[in-house]
Enzyme design. Sequence first.
Site, PDB file in Angstrom:
ATOM      1  N   THR A   4       0.848  -1.205   0.000  1.00  0.00           N
ATOM      2  CA  THR A   4       0.000   0.000   0.000  1.00  0.00           C
ATOM      3  C   THR A   4       0.876   1.245   0.000  1.00  0.00           C
ATOM      4  O   THR A   4       2.013   1.221   0.471  1.00  0.00           O
ATOM      5  CB  THR A   4      -0.905   0.032   1.248  1.00  0.00           C
ATOM      6  N   GLY A   6       1.689   5.348   1.028  1.00  0.00           N
ATOM      7  CA  GLY A   6       1.481   6.187   2.217  1.00  0.00           C
ATOM      8  C   GLY A   6       2.565   6.105   3.267  1.00  0.00           C
ATOM      9  O   GLY A   6       2.559   6.878   4.222  1.00  0.00           O
ATOM     10  N   LYS A  18      -3.387   7.619  15.719  1.00  0.00           N
ATOM     11  CA  LYS A  18      -4.419   8.611  16.075  1.00  0.00           C
ATOM     12  C   LYS A  18      -5.793   7.952  16.164  1.00  0.00           C
ATOM     13  O   LYS A  18      -6.621   8.344  16.992  1.00  0.00           O
ATOM     14  CB  LYS A  18      -4.445   9.763  15.067  1.00  0.00           C
ATOM     15  N   GLY A 112      12.483   7.231   4.118  1.00  0.00           N
ATOM     16  CA  GLY A 112      11.978   7.272   5.484  1.00  0.00           C
ATOM     17  C   GLY A 112      12.912   6.696   6.539  1.00  0.00           C
ATOM     18  O   GLY A 112      14.141   6.742   6.409  1.00  0.00           O
ATOM     19  N   GLY A 153       6.512   6.502  22.781  1.00  0.00           N
ATOM     20  CA  GLY A 153       6.283   5.902  24.104  1.00  0.00           C
ATOM     21  C   GLY A 153       5.100   6.541  24.809  1.00  0.00           C
ATOM     22  O   GLY A 153       4.266   5.848  25.404  1.00  0.00           O
ATOM     23  N   ASP A 281      12.355  11.666   6.580  1.00  0.00           N
ATOM     24  CA  ASP A 281      13.076  11.087   7.721  1.00  0.00           C
ATOM     25  C   ASP A 281      14.486  10.622   7.372  1.00  0.00           C
ATOM     26  O   ASP A 281      15.332  10.513   8.251  1.00  0.00           O
ATOM     27  CB  ASP A 281      12.326   9.838   8.254  1.00  0.00           C
ATOM     28  N   HIS A 413     -15.127  33.981  21.589  1.00  0.00           N
ATOM     29  CA  HIS A 413     -15.387  33.584  22.973  1.00  0.00           C
ATOM     30  C   HIS A 413     -16.637  32.713  23.026  1.00  0.00           C
ATOM     31  O   HIS A 413     -17.634  33.066  22.398  1.00  0.00           O
ATOM     32  CB  HIS A 413     -15.613  34.827  23.834  1.00  0.00           C
TER      33      HIS A 413
HETATM   34  P1  NAI Z   1      11.960   9.945  20.475  1.00  0.00           P
HETATM   35  O1  NAI Z   1      13.277  10.435  20.020  1.00  0.00           O
HETATM   36  O2  NAI Z   1      10.784  10.848  20.489  1.00  0.00           O
HETATM   37  O3  NAI Z   1      12.099   9.384  21.977  1.00  0.00           O
HETATM   38  C1  NAI Z   1      12.984   8.340  22.319  1.00  0.00           C
HETATM   39  C2  NAI Z   1      13.211   8.386  23.816  1.00  0.00           C
HETATM   40  O4  NAI Z   1      13.873   7.190  24.170  1.00  0.00           O
HETATM   41  C3  NAI Z   1      14.089   9.539  24.269  1.00  0.00           C
HETATM   42  O5  NAI Z   1      13.466  10.216  25.325  1.00  0.00           O
HETATM   43  C4  NAI Z   1      15.386   8.872  24.688  1.00  0.00           C
HETATM   44  O6  NAI Z   1      16.033   9.541  25.727  1.00  0.00           O
HETATM   45  C5  NAI Z   1      14.899   7.502  25.133  1.00  0.00           C
HETATM   46  N1  NAI Z   1      15.887   6.434  25.053  1.00  0.00           N
HETATM   47  C6  NAI Z   1      16.790   6.214  24.061  1.00  0.00           C
HETATM   48  N2  NAI Z   1      17.503   5.092  24.327  1.00  0.00           N
HETATM   49  C7  NAI Z   1      17.027   4.603  25.504  1.00  0.00           C
HETATM   50  C8  NAI Z   1      17.339   3.470  26.303  1.00  0.00           C
HETATM   51  N3  NAI Z   1      18.266   2.599  25.918  1.00  0.00           N
HETATM   52  N4  NAI Z   1      16.674   3.271  27.461  1.00  0.00           N
HETATM   53  C9  NAI Z   1      15.701   4.157  27.849  1.00  0.00           C
HETATM   54  N5  NAI Z   1      15.368   5.260  27.124  1.00  0.00           N
HETATM   55  C10 NAI Z   1      16.016   5.466  25.964  1.00  0.00           C
HETATM   56  O7  NAI Z   1      11.696   8.625  19.608  1.00  0.00           O
HETATM   57  P2  NAI Z   1      10.372   7.774  19.369  1.00  0.00           P
HETATM   58  O8  NAI Z   1       9.357   8.053  20.418  1.00  0.00           O
HETATM   59  O9  NAI Z   1      10.831   6.382  19.171  1.00  0.00           O
HETATM   60  O10 NAI Z   1       9.839   8.370  18.005  1.00  0.00           O
HETATM   61  C11 NAI Z   1      10.639   8.234  16.812  1.00  0.00           C
HETATM   62  C12 NAI Z   1      10.396   9.355  15.860  1.00  0.00           C
HETATM   63  O11 NAI Z   1       9.083   9.310  15.356  1.00  0.00           O
HETATM   64  C13 NAI Z   1      10.595  10.713  16.494  1.00  0.00           C
HETATM   65  O12 NAI Z   1      11.443  11.470  15.671  1.00  0.00           O
HETATM   66  C14 NAI Z   1       9.228  11.300  16.547  1.00  0.00           C
HETATM   67  O13 NAI Z   1       9.262  12.705  16.335  1.00  0.00           O
HETATM   68  C15 NAI Z   1       8.488  10.588  15.424  1.00  0.00           C
HETATM   69  N6  NAI Z   1       7.081  10.472  15.785  1.00  0.00           N
HETATM   70  C16 NAI Z   1       6.313  11.590  15.791  1.00  0.00           C
HETATM   71  C17 NAI Z   1       5.006  11.538  16.185  1.00  0.00           C
HETATM   72  C18 NAI Z   1       4.216  12.797  16.229  1.00  0.00           C
HETATM   73  O14 NAI Z   1       4.636  13.774  15.638  1.00  0.00           O
HETATM   74  N7  NAI Z   1       3.099  12.839  16.938  1.00  0.00           N
HETATM   75  C19 NAI Z   1       4.375  10.276  16.595  1.00  0.00           C
HETATM   76  C20 NAI Z   1       5.279   9.183  16.595  1.00  0.00           C
HETATM   77  C21 NAI Z   1       6.560   9.284  16.179  1.00  0.00           C
END
Ligand code: NAI
Length: 434
Positions: A4, A6, A18, A112, A153, A281, A413
Amino acid sequence: MRETLGGTCLNVGCIPSKALLNSSHLYHTAKHDMEKFGIEVSDVKLNHQKLMAQKEKSVSALCNGIQYLFKKNKIDWVKGKGTFLNQNEIQVALNNGESTTVKGKNIIIATGSVPTDIPGFEIDEKQIVTSTGALSLEKVPEKMIVIGAGVIGLELGSVWSRLGSKVTAVEFLPEIGAGMDAELAKNFKRIMTKQGIAFKMGTKVTSLKKVDGKVIVETEAVKGGKKDTLEADVVLVSIGRRPYTDGLGLENAGVQVNQRGQVEKNDHFETNVKHIKVIGDVTTGPMLAHKAEDEGVAAVEYITNGFGHVNYDVIPSVIYTHPEVAWVGKNEQQLKDENIKYKIGSFPFSANSRAKTVDDAEGMVKVLVDAETDRILGVHIIGSNAGEMIGECGLAMEYGGSSEDIARTCHAHPTLSEALKEACMAAYSSALHV
Ligand code: NAI
C-alpha cells in the site's frame, strides 16, 4: 515492499495511532469520566476486534485515497524495492517476483526511517514490539513496559494505559518528551502520572528476556548504577528511529550518508549528486510527516521552477495524548544556549472559560518573545486542543508576528484559543483573566 502507498505515517504511524488514541480516549471517558457530566453509563465493554477494525478502516480509506491521487495525477506506481544501479537508473525487485529498471533525469530519495534496534533486544512484534506491533496487539496486556518516554512511548503508552494496561515507562534522560520545553515536560509528566502511567527516569534497560510467557526487563540507573528487575506481558521499544537506506545501493550512485546514516542535503534538497534529491526522515531535520511533505513540495519546485521554501524554524511538533502537547519555535533552554534575551507570557487553561465549561482544563500556554522586539520566538502548549492551536502560532511566526499582534487579534469567545491570546497579553502587557 509494502503493498500500500502512504509510508510509515499512513500505514504504521501517525494515522493508525491517532485512530487508537481517539477510540481509547472515548473508551476511557465512557468508563471513568461521564458521570461528572451527569451521564450515567454502565457495563462499558471493550470490543478489541472492532476497535482494531475501525483503525484499519481509517488506514485503508486513506491509502486508497493516495492510490486515487496517483491515478488522477498520472503517476506510475512500480511496486517493489528499488536499488540504485548508477546515478540515473534504479533496479526494482518487484513484489510479484519479477524485476524491472526505471530511469530518471531527477530522482528524489524519500525512503523514510525504521525503529532503532538495540543489539540483544529481539523484536518479535508480539511481546517485544516496536510501534508497529504496539498498534496491533491481540489483547490488552496486563502489564506493559515502554522503553523510551519520547513521542511514541507517550502516545502508545497512553493508548494501552487507557485501555486498562498497567504501563511503566523507562526513560534514559531525567525528563520525558524528547526535547520538549523543560517546564512543559515536568507538567506533562505530572499529568501522565495522574492518568496512571508510572515513570522510571534516568534509567536504562540492560536486557530483555522472555521467560514463561513474560518479558523480564533488567534496568540500571544512569547515575549510581542501581539495578532493578521488572516484568511485563508486552514491552514497547520506542527509543528513536534511524534513517532507512538498507539495500538502496547509494554507493552505486555515489550518494553519501553522514555518521548518523542520514543522506545529507543542501538548501536545494540536493545530495552530493546534484540531480538526486532527498526529503523526509532519511535526511537531516525532525522525523515528522509534515516536514517531509513540505520538503517534497519544495524539492519538486526546485526541479520545476528553480526555487522552493521550507522554514525549519517554524515546524510544529505535536504529541497526540490527552491533553495534547504542541510546540513551535524555540524552547527556553535553546534561547538560553543562544544567549537570546526573552520574555515569557503564560496562561493556564484553568482560567479559560471554555476549558472550564467542558471540565477539561489541564495545561497551559507559554509564549516566548524577544525581550526587545516582542517577536514571537516559540510557543509551547499543553491542552486538549493544543495540536490545532499551534497552527495559529506557526502562522504568526511565519509572518514575523509579535505577541502584541496575537493579543490585539479578536479571538472568539468562548474558545480554547483565547488562552493563547491571554498568554500573548501577558507577554506584552498583562493578561485579563488572571
Ligand atoms: P523519540 O526520540 O521521540 O524518543 C525516544 C526516547 O527514548 C528519548 O526520550 C530517549 O532519551 C529515550 N531512550 C533512548 N535510548 C534509551 C534506552 N536505551 N533506554 C531508555 N530510554 C532510551 O523517539 P520515538 O518516540 O521512538 O519516536 C521516533 C520518531 O518518530 C521521532 O522522531 C518522533 O518525532 C516521530 N514520531 C512523531 C510523532 C508525532 O509527531 N506525533 C508520533 C510518533 C513518532
